[in-house]
Design an enzyme around this catalytic site. Structure first.
Site, PDB file in Angstrom:
ATOM      1  N   LEU A  33       0.824  -1.213   0.000  1.00 19.40           N
ATOM      2  CA  LEU A  33       0.000   0.000   0.000  1.00 19.40           C
ATOM      3  C   LEU A  33       0.858   1.264   0.000  1.00 19.40           C
ATOM      4  O   LEU A  33       0.741   2.128   0.870  1.00 19.40           O
ATOM      5  CB  LEU A  33      -0.983   0.008   1.179  1.00 19.40           C
ATOM      6  CG  LEU A  33      -2.075  -1.066   1.155  1.00 19.40           C
ATOM      7  CD1 LEU A  33      -3.023  -0.881   2.339  1.00 19.40           C
ATOM      8  CD2 LEU A  33      -2.850  -1.060  -0.160  1.00 19.40           C
ATOM      9  N   ALA A  80       4.003  -6.839  -7.890  1.00 18.80           N
ATOM     10  CA  ALA A  80       4.511  -5.778  -7.017  1.00 18.80           C
ATOM     11  C   ALA A  80       5.707  -5.101  -7.686  1.00 18.80           C
ATOM     12  O   ALA A  80       6.703  -5.759  -8.001  1.00 18.80           O
ATOM     13  CB  ALA A  80       4.920  -6.357  -5.676  1.00 18.80           C
ATOM     14  N   ALA A  81       5.600  -3.795  -7.905  1.00 23.87           N
ATOM     15  CA  ALA A  81       6.696  -3.071  -8.551  1.00 23.87           C
ATOM     16  C   ALA A  81       6.470  -1.577  -8.435  1.00 23.87           C
ATOM     17  O   ALA A  81       5.331  -1.104  -8.409  1.00 23.87           O
ATOM     18  CB  ALA A  81       6.808  -3.452 -10.027  1.00 23.87           C
ATOM     19  N   GLU A  82       7.568  -0.844  -8.368  1.00 31.36           N
ATOM     20  CA  GLU A  82       7.524   0.586  -8.648  1.00 31.36           C
ATOM     21  C   GLU A  82       7.558   0.693 -10.162  1.00 31.36           C
ATOM     22  O   GLU A  82       8.419   0.099 -10.813  1.00 31.36           O
ATOM     23  CB  GLU A  82       8.732   1.285  -8.027  1.00 31.36           C
ATOM     24  CG  GLU A  82       8.756   1.261  -6.512  1.00 31.36           C
ATOM     25  CD  GLU A  82       7.725   2.186  -5.895  1.00 31.36           C
ATOM     26  OE1 GLU A  82       7.212   3.071  -6.601  1.00 31.36           O
ATOM     27  OE2 GLU A  82       7.429   2.018  -4.706  1.00 31.36           O
ATOM     28  N   THR A 132       7.677  -5.728 -18.310  1.00 28.44           N
ATOM     29  CA  THR A 132       7.290  -4.648 -19.220  1.00 28.44           C
ATOM     30  C   THR A 132       8.091  -4.698 -20.510  1.00 28.44           C
ATOM     31  O   THR A 132       9.214  -5.228 -20.542  1.00 28.44           O
ATOM     32  CB  THR A 132       7.531  -3.289 -18.532  1.00 28.44           C
ATOM     33  OG1 THR A 132       7.345  -2.230 -19.469  1.00 28.44           O
ATOM     34  CG2 THR A 132       8.959  -3.186 -17.996  1.00 28.44           C
ATOM     35  N   ASP A 133       7.535  -4.109 -21.565  1.00 34.93           N
ATOM     36  CA  ASP A 133       8.272  -3.993 -22.823  1.00 34.93           C
ATOM     37  C   ASP A 133       9.398  -2.973 -22.741  1.00 34.93           C
ATOM     38  O   ASP A 133      10.296  -2.945 -23.593  1.00 34.93           O
ATOM     39  CB  ASP A 133       7.337  -3.645 -23.982  1.00 34.93           C
ATOM     40  CG  ASP A 133       6.574  -2.337 -23.796  1.00 34.93           C
ATOM     41  OD1 ASP A 133       6.741  -1.660 -22.754  1.00 34.93           O
ATOM     42  OD2 ASP A 133       5.790  -1.977 -24.703  1.00 34.93           O
ATOM     43  N   GLU A 134       9.398  -2.140 -21.690  1.00 33.77           N
ATOM     44  CA  GLU A 134      10.417  -1.092 -21.590  1.00 33.77           C
ATOM     45  C   GLU A 134      11.814  -1.654 -21.356  1.00 33.77           C
ATOM     46  O   GLU A 134      12.808  -0.948 -21.569  1.00 33.77           O
ATOM     47  CB  GLU A 134      10.043  -0.093 -20.500  1.00 33.77           C
ATOM     48  CG  GLU A 134       8.761   0.662 -20.812  1.00 33.77           C
ATOM     49  CD  GLU A 134       8.519   1.845 -19.905  1.00 33.77           C
ATOM     50  OE1 GLU A 134       9.486   2.547 -19.584  1.00 33.77           O
ATOM     51  OE2 GLU A 134       7.357   2.053 -19.515  1.00 33.77           O
ATOM     52  N   TYR A 158      13.813   2.885 -14.013  1.00 31.88           N
ATOM     53  CA  TYR A 158      12.684   1.955 -13.903  1.00 31.88           C
ATOM     54  C   TYR A 158      12.898   0.725 -14.775  1.00 31.88           C
ATOM     55  O   TYR A 158      12.851  -0.417 -14.301  1.00 31.88           O
ATOM     56  CB  TYR A 158      11.379   2.634 -14.299  1.00 31.88           C
ATOM     57  CG  TYR A 158      10.287   1.649 -14.660  1.00 31.88           C
ATOM     58  CD1 TYR A 158       9.825   0.733 -13.718  1.00 31.88           C
ATOM     59  CD2 TYR A 158       9.735   1.616 -15.948  1.00 31.88           C
ATOM     60  CE1 TYR A 158       8.839  -0.199 -14.046  1.00 31.88           C
ATOM     61  CE2 TYR A 158       8.757   0.698 -16.279  1.00 31.88           C
ATOM     62  CZ  TYR A 158       8.314  -0.210 -15.337  1.00 31.88           C
ATOM     63  OH  TYR A 158       7.351  -1.131 -15.666  1.00 31.88           O
ATOM     64  N   LYS A 162      13.554  -3.280 -13.777  1.00 28.65           N
ATOM     65  CA  LYS A 162      12.715  -4.391 -14.224  1.00 28.65           C
ATOM     66  C   LYS A 162      13.523  -5.405 -15.026  1.00 28.65           C
ATOM     67  O   LYS A 162      13.306  -6.619 -14.909  1.00 28.65           O
ATOM     68  CB  LYS A 162      11.541  -3.867 -15.058  1.00 28.65           C
ATOM     69  CG  LYS A 162      10.473  -3.150 -14.259  1.00 28.65           C
ATOM     70  CD  LYS A 162       9.801  -4.049 -13.220  1.00 28.65           C
ATOM     71  CE  LYS A 162       8.909  -5.088 -13.859  1.00 28.65           C
ATOM     72  NZ  LYS A 162       8.198  -5.912 -12.818  1.00 28.65           N
ATOM     73  N   ASN A 188      -0.392  -0.405 -20.457  1.00 33.35           N
ATOM     74  CA  ASN A 188      -1.769  -0.709 -20.059  1.00 33.35           C
ATOM     75  C   ASN A 188      -2.575   0.569 -19.862  1.00 33.35           C
ATOM     76  O   ASN A 188      -2.031   1.615 -19.513  1.00 33.35           O
ATOM     77  CB  ASN A 188      -1.780  -1.489 -18.750  1.00 33.35           C
ATOM     78  CG  ASN A 188      -1.525  -2.981 -18.926  1.00 33.35           C
ATOM     79  OD1 ASN A 188      -2.184  -3.807 -18.307  1.00 33.35           O
ATOM     80  ND2 ASN A 188      -0.559  -3.333 -19.756  1.00 33.35           N
ATOM     81  N   LYS A 197      -0.256   8.585 -14.887  1.00 31.76           N
ATOM     82  CA  LYS A 197       0.038   8.021 -16.194  1.00 31.76           C
ATOM     83  C   LYS A 197      -0.717   8.789 -17.280  1.00 31.76           C
ATOM     84  O   LYS A 197      -1.712   9.471 -17.021  1.00 31.76           O
ATOM     85  CB  LYS A 197      -0.337   6.537 -16.228  1.00 31.76           C
ATOM     86  CG  LYS A 197       0.453   5.678 -15.229  1.00 31.76           C
ATOM     87  CD  LYS A 197       1.937   5.637 -15.568  1.00 31.76           C
ATOM     88  CE  LYS A 197       2.717   4.740 -14.609  1.00 31.76           C
ATOM     89  NZ  LYS A 197       2.587   3.321 -14.881  1.00 31.76           N
TER      90      LYS A 197
END
Length: 361
Positions: A33, A80-82, A132-134, A158, A162, A188, A197
């Site tokens: 949270l 769970a991720a930033e 992610t694709d990033e 980021y 990842k 997304n 976003k």
């Protein structure tokens, strides 16, 4: 039952709600949270006997170990991720801690638990890591879309964090035999997305006549995936994906950021009558580009379609219309998440003009 980490976030909360729509299997939600974790996203199922919420950190091995021992879930889905590039530029430390160290500690705990299992419980266990694709970096306009074997070339703290977590997951499969699955998804969008976003920020600002800030010239290209489609793909990967494999999940919707913003303006013009701010397009405001801004992302999702028989149900036109309508219908939710700290963050990244009560023309 299954254990979902980060289940109070945007994708996680959509995944849990849709899981309970399609399954009677209990889901445990472990979420720290932080700023983007919001239990209001799950208010509709808060009294469902199939849903269990635990507040906690994936990096707390004692807590996670206790949950695994108590509930013995057949799968862990790590959401769970930033996850915001802009925040990682100004404060990379939290991204390193959660996305790299946290994933490592979670893998350690899950691996130790998996070794205690036997028979069908051990054979059927899965660890699904959502990425992610990033991690693949940036594409030129003429380059082919990212496949699962594309070289990792992350550009931001980021995406680098990842990428690191992806390598750890693959290592735990190859070295220890942990039955992992991994997905790399495109951008997304949809209900309950935290309004920092692009799409929710444009909608929420436009509705109150604030500037709609667009980085640089707005010509950066992304592939857009409606969140319900992402959730259905994750269920399919968990059900039939092969351990050790990675699956790209994309929407086949490459769009320029500026085209996304203009589409939102046009939909608001149609759906909000009369418009309280006049022409929404006049709210579009170009701001200084962010450092290391990738030019283009594009996902080649043919593997998941070929091997797992999955493809998205929503077109961008249908998905963005549903998204805009959801934000129009849920003004109370928007107000509840736009706290003072959120407004300060927006000022820092886009400038104070985005909080003025009149349009920037």
């Amino acid at each position: 039952m299954i254990l979902v980490t980060g289940g109070a976030g945007f994708i996680g909360s959509n995944f849990i709600r849709e899981w309970l729509m399609h399954s009677n299997e209990t889901v445990i939600n472990l979420d720290k949270l932080t700023y983007a974790g919001n239990l209001q996203n799950l208010a509709s199922i808060s009294n469902d006997s199939r849903y269990i919420f635990i507040q906690g950190d994936i990096g707390c091995q004692e807590l996670v170990s206790g949950l695994l021992e108590q509930y013995c879930p057949r799968a862990v889905i790590n959401l769970a991720a930033e996850s915001h590039v802009d925040r990682s530029i100004h404060g990379p430390g939290e991204f390193i801690q959660t996305n790299i160290v946290g994933t490592f500690q979670l893998l350690e705990t899950v691996h130790a638990h998996w070794l205690t299992l036997d028979g069908q419980a051990k054979c059927g266990f899965r660890f699904l890591h959502v990425s992610t694709d990033e991690v693949f970096g940036s594409l030129e306009s003429e380059e082919a879309a990212f496949t699962e074997t594309h070289r990792y070339q992350p550009s931001s703290p980021y995406s680098a964090s990842k990428a690191s977590s992806d390598h750890l997951v693959n290592a735990y499969h190859k070295t220890y035999g942990l039955p992992t699955l991994m997905t790399n998804c495109s951008n997304n969008y949809g209900p309950y997305q935290f309004p920092e976003k692009l799409i929710p920020l444009m909608i929420t600002n436009a509705l109150v006549g604030k500037a709609m800030p667009v980085y640089g010239d707005g010509r950066q290209i992304r592939d857009w995936l409606y969140v319900s489609d992402h959730c259905s793909a994750l269920r399919r990967v968990l059900e039939t994906g092969r351990p050790g494999e990675t699956y790209n999940i994309g929407g086949w919707n490459e769009k320029r950021n500026i085209d996304i913003v203009q589409t939102i303006c046009a939909l608001l013009q149609e759906l909000v009558v009369p418009s309280p701010v006049g022409d929404y397009h006049k709210l579009i405001t170009y701001v200084a580009d962010r450092p290391g801004h990738d030019t283009r992302y594009a996902i080649d999702a043919r593997k998941i379609e070929r091997e797992l028989n999955w493809k998205p149900a929503e077109t961008f036109d249908s998905g963005i219309r549903k998204t805009v309508q959801w934000y129009l219908d849920n003004q109370d939710w928007i107000a509840s998440v736009q706290t003072g700290s959120y407004r300060q963050w927006i000022d820092q990244h886009y400038g104070r003009s985005v909080h003025e009560n009149t349009a920037v023309r």
